[in-house]
Design a protein around this motif. Structure first.
Motif, short mmCIF file in Angstrom:
data_model
loop_
_atom_site.label_atom_id
_atom_site.label_comp_id
_atom_site.label_asym_id
_atom_site.label_seq_id
_atom_site.Cartn_x
_atom_site.Cartn_y
_atom_site.Cartn_z
N GLN A 1 -4.66 8.14 3.01
CA GLN A 1 -5.10 7.72 1.68
C GLN A 1 -3.94 7.00 1.04
O GLN A 1 -2.80 7.46 1.10
CB GLN A 1 -5.53 8.91 0.82
CG GLN A 1 -5.99 8.52 -0.57
CD GLN A 1 -6.50 9.71 -1.37
OE1 GLN A 1 -7.07 10.63 -0.80
NE2 GLN A 1 -6.29 9.70 -2.67
N TRP B 1 -2.63 3.94 -2.23
CA TRP B 1 -2.90 3.28 -3.50
C TRP B 1 -2.53 1.81 -3.38
O TRP B 1 -1.46 1.46 -2.88
CB TRP B 1 -2.08 3.93 -4.62
CG TRP B 1 -2.16 3.21 -5.94
CD1 TRP B 1 -1.18 2.46 -6.53
CD2 TRP B 1 -3.27 3.18 -6.83
NE1 TRP B 1 -1.62 1.96 -7.73
CE2 TRP B 1 -2.90 2.39 -7.95
CE3 TRP B 1 -4.55 3.74 -6.80
CZ2 TRP B 1 -3.77 2.15 -9.01
CZ3 TRP B 1 -5.41 3.49 -7.86
CH2 TRP B 1 -5.02 2.72 -8.95
N TYR C 1 0.83 -1.20 0.00
CA TYR C 1 0.00 0.00 0.00
C TYR C 1 0.87 1.26 0.00
O TYR C 1 1.64 1.49 0.93
CB TYR C 1 -0.93 -0.01 1.22
CG TYR C 1 -1.82 -1.22 1.27
CD1 TYR C 1 -2.93 -1.33 0.43
CD2 TYR C 1 -1.54 -2.27 2.14
CE1 TYR C 1 -3.74 -2.46 0.47
CE2 TYR C 1 -2.35 -3.40 2.19
CZ TYR C 1 -3.45 -3.49 1.35
OH TYR C 1 -4.24 -4.60 1.39
N GLN D 1 -0.29 8.05 0.19
CA GLN D 1 -0.36 9.27 -0.62
C GLN D 1 -0.47 10.53 0.23
O GLN D 1 0.25 11.49 0.02
CB GLN D 1 -1.54 9.17 -1.59
CG GLN D 1 -1.40 8.05 -2.61
CD GLN D 1 -2.61 7.93 -3.52
OE1 GLN D 1 -3.72 8.27 -3.13
NE2 GLN D 1 -2.40 7.43 -4.72
N GLU E 1 -5.34 -2.16 -8.03
CA GLU E 1 -5.45 -0.91 -8.77
C GLU E 1 -6.64 -0.07 -8.28
O GLU E 1 -7.55 0.26 -9.05
CB GLU E 1 -5.57 -1.19 -10.28
CG GLU E 1 -4.34 -1.85 -10.85
CD GLU E 1 -4.41 -2.00 -12.37
OE1 GLU E 1 -5.54 -1.90 -12.91
OE2 GLU E 1 -3.36 -2.19 -13.01
N ARG E 2 -6.59 0.28 -7.02
CA ARG E 2 -7.65 1.10 -6.45
C ARG E 2 -7.08 1.89 -5.27
O ARG E 2 -6.08 1.51 -4.65
CB ARG E 2 -8.82 0.25 -5.96
CG ARG E 2 -8.46 -0.69 -4.81
CD ARG E 2 -9.63 -1.50 -4.35
NE ARG E 2 -9.25 -2.43 -3.30
CZ ARG E 2 -10.06 -3.36 -2.80
NH1 ARG E 2 -11.29 -3.48 -3.27
NH2 ARG E 2 -9.65 -4.16 -1.84
N GLU E 3 -7.75 3.00 -4.98
CA GLU E 3 -7.39 3.80 -3.81
C GLU E 3 -8.11 3.24 -2.59
O GLU E 3 -9.26 2.79 -2.68
CB GLU E 3 -7.76 5.26 -4.03
CG GLU E 3 -6.90 5.95 -5.09
CD GLU E 3 -7.24 7.42 -5.23
OE1 GLU E 3 -8.43 7.76 -5.11
OE2 GLU E 3 -6.32 8.23 -5.44
#
Length: 536
Positions: free
Chosen positions: A30, A32, A14, A17, A37-39
């Motif tokens: 937060q 990624w 992970y 961000q 392929e998702r937040e």
């Protein structure tokens, strides 16, 4: 651990961000997730420095256990938990990233909300608590900062970071008060209990703040707030309108007299026009007030409206008592000529609490349990209630009978035994993570289903699971067989099975329908609704 670009990477996966928030129990980031392929949102649980190594290990274990329990709460109004892990000597909880605004920030920016909007929020949160409490999960920190509102009007209860399971000791800092005092129940402040009623109190304070702009117990200091919760007169809300009796019933200092979640849900439905509360959370409701006058205000048992909330000379409407909800439905004996061995439950009395949402409540609340797509196709005239045990929950038609045997297997039966229609629900530890493979192998093995008289498989396929969380898999098996002990010997059976994959152990819950051949078309909508409601 960092990547070449100095981005912090948690557990080799992970990519952090930015910071989303910080509280007494940790930091929310937060991040990624490149694998899917998702937040996501990821919470770093900060443990007190003064803990001993043994205490720290215990806290890590409890964090993982509590996250695991919360991860089983699949509901549009409960934050979805994807993963839990240890990294850099801290527990981390990976959750869905919600694009919305906390209720406390909305109140700060826009001021109090109209009763119609608050009713929509109340309906979604009460519905989510019905499910959480049926699983033995107590949130313990319900407050405006933990209620998210999205642009499409989804209402989400977040942060189960200090939740308890079945009354166990929770994660706390030594000698510190965990939670927000102005939203905490009196019994929690007095260290007496942290059961379901304490969540109802906190929700009541949250809804009060939504209608009035702030908690009735907000003071300049923590000590003053605690004192206000314990002994200060509770001021009647001035802007709540028909929600006033609901709020006052949730803010009874005596947990035994306080409204339970089913009672509160019923009173909410009786107090507000259905149109004003809008459709279930997760859809895009219109929150415009309904034309005309709202129904007469109703008050829960033992709760009188404060006189000062009415204009001079106006008398409060007559008190009306809502019928009790949340009691077990009628239990009939299990048909001795039930489904074949291995699929039917023996007779028995209900031993676990049944959360009932009947009549008008079912139409308003039950839709929130399924996905928006399922809600749009649900039969409008159907009425269901929620049955919750320690290992599973499901919805069933309100006029059906449910019994549970000593092994925890539940049987729901049509009210007319001559119809010979029923379904059985149970759980176990599967050998395969894929439910289709599990069914295929066991039907030919230990279940011996293929040896039943007249057995003929009609279908076995993985179920479309857009309504299920990641790491959950479902399959549905349809077959026919013959049972000469029945008045309707030619039988139609549907087994729906859900597998939950976790880092600890896998769980399977299954639901098997048994009905006369030829009835499957008439009961198709009921079968599909009940199957989709099945949760571990």
């Amino acid at each position: 651990m960092t990547s070449g670009s100095d981005t912090r990477v948690v557990a080799g996966r992970y990519q952090i961000q930015r910071q989303l928030g910080r509280g007494g129990m940790g930091v929310v980031w937060q991040a990624w997730d490149p694998e899917l392929e998702r937040e996501v949102a990821i919470k770093e649980v900060l443990l007190p420095e003064e803990l001993t190594p043994d205490e720290r290990r215990e806290m890590h274990f409890r964090t993982r256990r509590e996250a695991r329990s919360a991860a089983k709460l699949s509901h549009p109004s409960i934050i979805t938990i994807h993963d839990v892990l240890d990294f850099e000597d801290h527990p981390w909880i990976v959750m869905e990233l919600v694009d919305g605004k906390p209720l406390d920030k909305m109140l700060k920016e826009s001021g109090p909300l109209p009763p119609e909007r608050v009713a929509t929020i109340a309906k979604a949160l009460l519905d989510s608590l019905l499910l959480a409490h049926s699983k033995g999960v107590i949130h313990r920190d319900i407050k405006p900062g933990n209620v998210m509102l999205t642009d499409n009007e989804r209402v989400i209860l977040t942060d189960f970071g200090i939740a308890t399971i079945d009354g166990e000791t929770t994660i706390t800092r030594t000698g510190a008060l965990i939670g927000s005092p102005e939203y905490m129940a009196p019994e929690r402040l007095q260290q007496e209990s942290s059961d379901a009623p304490s969540d109802i109190w906190s929700l009541g304070v949250t809804l009060f703040a939504a209608t009035e702009g702030q908690s009735p117990f907000k003071r300049e200091t923590v000590t003053a707030s605690i004192s206000a919760v314990l002994s200060a007169p509770i001021p009647p809300p001035q802007r709540a309108g028909p929600l006033t009796p609901l709020l006052m019933g949730m803010l009874d200092r005596d947990p035994a007299r306080r409204l339970a979640a089913p009672q509160a849900a019923q009173l909410l439905t009786a107090s507000m026009p259905t149109q004003a509360m809008g459709p279930p959370s997760g859809t895009n409701p219109s929150l415009a007030p309904t034309a005309g006058m709202p129904p007469p205000t109703q008050y829960p048992p033992g709760h009188q409206p404060p006189p000062q909330q009415y204009p001079p000379g106006q008398q409060p409407p007559p008190q009306q008592y809502p019928p009790h909800a949340g009691q077990p439905g009628p239990n009939g004996p299990v048909d001795p000529n039930g489904p074949p061995s291995g699929s039917a439950a023996a007779g028995g009395n209900n031993k676990r609490k049944v959360y009932m949402v009947a009549g008008a409540i079912a139409a308003a609340l039950v839709l929130g349990v399924a996905s928006a797509a399922w809600a749009a196709t649900r039969p409008e005239t159907s009425e269901y209630q929620l049955y919750g045990s320690g290992d599973y929950s499901f919805e069933y038609p309100v006029d059906w009978d449910v019994s549970e045997d000593d092994d925890g297997r539940a049987t729901a039966s049509h009210p007319d035994s001559r119809e010979e229609i029923s379904f059985v629900v149970d759980s176990y530890e599967p050998e395969r993570t894929n439910p289709r493979t599990e069914i295929e192998e066991k039907s030919e093995g230990e279940w011996e289903t293929t040896d039943w008289d007249g057995y003929e498989m009609e279908d076995l396929q993985r179920t479309q699971q857009d309504y299920l969380p990641d790491r959950w898999k479902a399959a549905t098996w349809v077959f026919r067989y013959t049972n000469d002990d029945r008045d309707h010997p030619n039988r139609y059976s549907v087994r729906h099975q859900v597998h939950v994959e976790s880092d600890w152990d896998d769980t399977a819950v299954w639901l098997r329908w048994d009905l006369p051949e030829g009835q499957e078309t008439e009961y198709q909508d009921v079968i599909e609704h009940v199957n989709r409601s099945l949760r571990p």
